[in-house]
Design a protein around this motif. Structure first.
Motif, short mmCIF file in Angstrom:
data_model
loop_
_atom_site.label_atom_id
_atom_site.label_comp_id
_atom_site.label_asym_id
_atom_site.label_seq_id
_atom_site.Cartn_x
_atom_site.Cartn_y
_atom_site.Cartn_z
N LYS A 5 0.84 -1.20 0.00
CA LYS A 5 0.00 0.00 0.00
C LYS A 5 0.88 1.25 0.00
N ARG A 6 0.54 2.19 -0.85
CA ARG A 6 1.21 3.49 -0.83
C ARG A 6 0.80 4.23 0.44
N ILE A 7 1.75 4.85 1.09
CA ILE A 7 1.49 5.64 2.29
C ILE A 7 1.51 7.10 1.86
N GLY A 8 0.36 7.72 1.90
CA GLY A 8 0.24 9.09 1.42
C GLY A 8 -0.24 9.11 -0.02
N ASP A 26 8.55 8.56 -2.49
CA ASP A 26 7.34 7.77 -2.22
C ASP A 26 7.58 6.95 -0.96
N ILE A 27 6.50 6.55 -0.31
CA ILE A 27 6.57 5.70 0.88
C ILE A 27 5.59 4.55 0.67
N TRP A 28 6.05 3.33 0.93
CA TRP A 28 5.21 2.15 0.72
C TRP A 28 5.25 1.24 1.94
N GLU A 29 4.09 0.65 2.26
CA GLU A 29 4.03 -0.39 3.28
C GLU A 29 4.33 -1.72 2.61
N LEU A 30 5.17 -2.52 3.27
CA LEU A 30 5.54 -3.83 2.75
C LEU A 30 4.69 -4.93 3.38
N ASP A 31 4.72 -6.10 2.78
CA ASP A 31 3.88 -7.20 3.24
C ASP A 31 4.21 -7.66 4.66
N ASN A 32 5.40 -7.35 5.18
CA ASN A 32 5.73 -7.74 6.55
C ASN A 32 5.45 -6.63 7.56
#
Length: 80
Positions: A5-8, A26-32
């Motif tokens: 998921k993109r954060i922001g 960019d900032i992304w949430e990872l699966d872990n």
């Protein structure tokens, strides 16, 4: 590693441009549950870090614009 998921907001939303002009910050949430930050590599130009900070040989420091992090604030979880 999967980008969940993109954060922001999308940094190119509504035709916006960024200083990097390519993949951009960019900032992304990872699966872990960790986060990945995409920014300009400033490792070599960062100067002296405070004594309590360090950047290991397998790490890089990146710069993201203030607006990138501030805009992402609403998407950053408050708890672990």
């Amino acid at each position: 590693m999967i980008f969940i998921k993109r954060i922001g907001p999308d940094p190119h939303a509504n035709g916006a441009t960024t200083y990097a002009l390519q993949g951009c910050p960019d900032i992304w949430e990872l699966d872990n549950g960790d986060f990945a930050v995409i920014g300009t590599d400033i490792t070599a130009a960062a100067g002296n870090l405070p004594p309590s900070a360090g950047c290991g040989p397998d790490e890089r420091m990146v710069r993201i614009p203030r607006i990138t992090l501030v805009s992402a604030k609403a998407d950053i979880p408050d708890r672990l």
